[in-house]
Design a protein around this motif. Structure first.
Motif, mmCIF file in Angstrom:
data_model
loop_
_atom_site.group_PDB
_atom_site.id
_atom_site.type_symbol
_atom_site.label_atom_id
_atom_site.label_comp_id
_atom_site.label_asym_id
_atom_site.label_seq_id
_atom_site.Cartn_x
_atom_site.Cartn_y
_atom_site.Cartn_z
ATOM 1 N N SER A 13 50.472 92.561 -8.471
ATOM 2 C CA SER A 13 49.602 93.571 -7.866
ATOM 3 C C SER A 13 48.220 93.012 -7.539
ATOM 4 N N ASP A 15 46.004 90.283 -5.622
ATOM 5 C CA ASP A 15 46.070 89.359 -4.478
ATOM 6 C C ASP A 15 45.425 88.039 -4.882
ATOM 7 N N THR A 16 46.223 86.986 -4.997
ATOM 8 C CA THR A 16 45.712 85.698 -5.459
ATOM 9 C C THR A 16 46.005 84.565 -4.485
ATOM 10 N N GLN A 17 46.129 84.880 -3.211
ATOM 11 C CA GLN A 17 46.299 83.801 -2.237
ATOM 12 C C GLN A 17 45.159 82.802 -2.353
ATOM 13 N N THR A 28 39.620 81.556 -4.454
ATOM 14 C CA THR A 28 39.558 82.968 -4.079
ATOM 15 C C THR A 28 39.233 83.809 -5.305
ATOM 16 N N GLY A 30 40.419 86.696 -6.142
ATOM 17 C CA GLY A 30 41.591 87.307 -6.765
ATOM 18 C C GLY A 30 42.161 86.478 -7.898
ATOM 19 N N SER A 86 50.882 87.123 3.716
ATOM 20 C CA SER A 86 49.938 87.959 2.991
ATOM 21 C C SER A 86 50.383 88.196 1.550
ATOM 22 N N LYS A 88 48.469 90.551 -0.199
ATOM 23 C CA LYS A 88 47.672 91.741 -0.479
ATOM 24 C C LYS A 88 48.536 92.999 -0.416
ATOM 25 N N ASP A 89 48.285 93.901 -1.363
ATOM 26 C CA ASP A 89 48.996 95.196 -1.397
ATOM 27 C C ASP A 89 50.512 94.985 -1.404
ATOM 28 N N THR A 135 54.801 91.495 3.100
ATOM 29 C CA THR A 135 54.047 90.501 2.328
ATOM 30 C C THR A 135 55.030 89.561 1.652
#
Length: 409
Positions: A13, A15-17, A28, A30, A86, A88-89, A135
């Protein structure tokens, strides 16, 4: 196992890109958020030596529960997800008792089909976690984090299972090649380790590519197209000409096993300047050297044909094949193989067609093969993981710890 899936879903849950354009570590915010969450969780679980350092690396230790010497073993996973899709979310969906056929991924219009992904044919009866088709999932490598923590909690809660010191570590920025850059091997304290960062059940890997990156920079001359005759040199055309020289059959989509490749990763530019970014891979050091030499020769030959403009080549080495650092310690591989066999998992020893933190760590003095997570189709919207495979990974981690203690008696 009760908390395994809950842990995994909690980790994905966030976002750790990672971001290769940012030189900071972690690259980043995240990743820093997840690192703090993991630190808090490990402290709450009562582990020893819980550390979150200034660069976002998390480590902890489960002390030995035997009164004789057992080598300290490490288990490592990375917190970031790939920039390729992605992160995210993320909206995971759980498919219980999969019985074959296509899997519809949310409302995205995307589907997983056995025709495209034959591994699905071997997963009937298992429960799968997929994406919603918008994603990636993050099983690479948050499944590894969840599996490691779940396994070590199990060891902590079952003191009748003998084990030595168990060191666990979670790294940032693995997906952009920096995961081991600031890893403190001495402080970590393990004699050897395993990255839990592989794919299908049974994978055991101690060979990986030798790797380099290459940037081809085409310098053109931009003139108004209405007066361009004998003046303009279109850098985009130069870039296209260079790519046509590259071996079309030596690409990722045309190779497998121990075959190396050239991969055109991105292209950008204009009439005045265009750039092609490649990654170069080969399991053999001499093979990688030959590939670099081929690109250098191709640039030189094209430059000789140009009246105006110039092509420039920049090559940077990335990482080396860990085999030479792991093979002198065969007991590390045998320990993992036997643990799999004891857990009714058939070991599948194969080369990694990529790299892991373990490759770099092996050259830093911490021999570090790679073990499966139960995940598939990493780095894209079709990524999924088998819950059954995750559970088997937990069992193998526990068994490695137990067998190491038994072998040390």
């Amino acid at each position: 196992m009760d908390n395994l899936v809950e842990r995994f879903l909690r980790y994905v849950s966030v976002d750790t890109q990672s971001n290769g354009a940012n030189a900071q570590c972690p690259s980043t915010e995240g990743q820093a958020v997840l690192a703090k969450q993991i630190e808090a969780e490990l402290l709450e679980l009562g582990f020893s030596d819980v550390i979150l350092d200034s660069n976002g690396y998390v480590s902890a230790r489960l002390p030995s529960n035997v009164d004789y010497d057992v080598p300290a073993i490490g288990f490592i996973a990375h917190m970031d997800t790939a920039p390729d899709a992605s992160g995210k979310d993320i909206k995971p969906q759980i498919i219980t008792d999969y019985q074959g056929g296509e899997i519809v991924l949310g409302d995205s219009g995307e589907v997983l089909t056995p025709a495209q992904y034959p591994d699905l044919n071997h997963l009937h009866g298992q429960s799968l976690i997929t994406t919603d088709g918008t994603t990636l999932l993050g099983a690479d490598n948050k499944a590894g984090i969840a599996e490691i923590i779940t396994a070590v909690v199990y060891l902590k809660d079952n003191p009748h299972i003998p084990h030595g010191d168990i060191c666990i570590g979670f790294t940032p920025d693995e997906e952009i090649g920096r995961g081991a850059n600031l890893f403190d091997v001495e402080r970590f304290g393990a004699k050897w380790a395993y990255t839990i960062d592989g794919g299908p059940v049974g994978e055991l890997e101690y060979e990986n590519f030798n790797a380099a990156s290459a940037t081809v920079i085409c310098h053109g001359v931009n003139v108004h197209p209405g007066t361009a005759k004998d003046k303009m040199v279109n850098a985009i055309n130069m870039a296209a000409q260079f790519q046509l020289v590259m071996p079309s059959e030596e690409t990722p989509e045309c190779t497998s096993g121990y075959e190396g490749f050239y991969h055109l990763n991105s292209i950008s530019g204009s009439v005045a300047k265009a750039e092609l970014s490649y990654i170069i891979r080969d399991f053999d050091k001499d093979g990688l050297a030959s590939r670099k030499a081929f690109m250098q020769s191709a640039v030189a030959e094209l430059n000789n044909q140009l009246d105006k403009g110039q092509i420039e080549l920049q090559i940077t080495d990335s990482y080396n094949n860990m085999r030479e650092m792991v093979e002198p310690h065969p007991h590390i591989i045998e320990l993992a193989k036997q643990a799999m066999i004891d857990c009714d998992v058939e070991p599948n020893i194969k080369p990694i067609r990529g790299g892991t933190d373990g490759a770099r760590l092996s050259f830093m003095g911490l021999p570090c093969p790679n073990i499966f997570t139960g995940g598939y189709n990493f780095h894209g919207i079709h990524e999924f993981v088998s819950i059954d495979g995750m559970q088997q990974a937990v069992k193998v981690i526990v068994k490695i710890a137990e067998n190491a203690a038994q072998n040390a008696k």
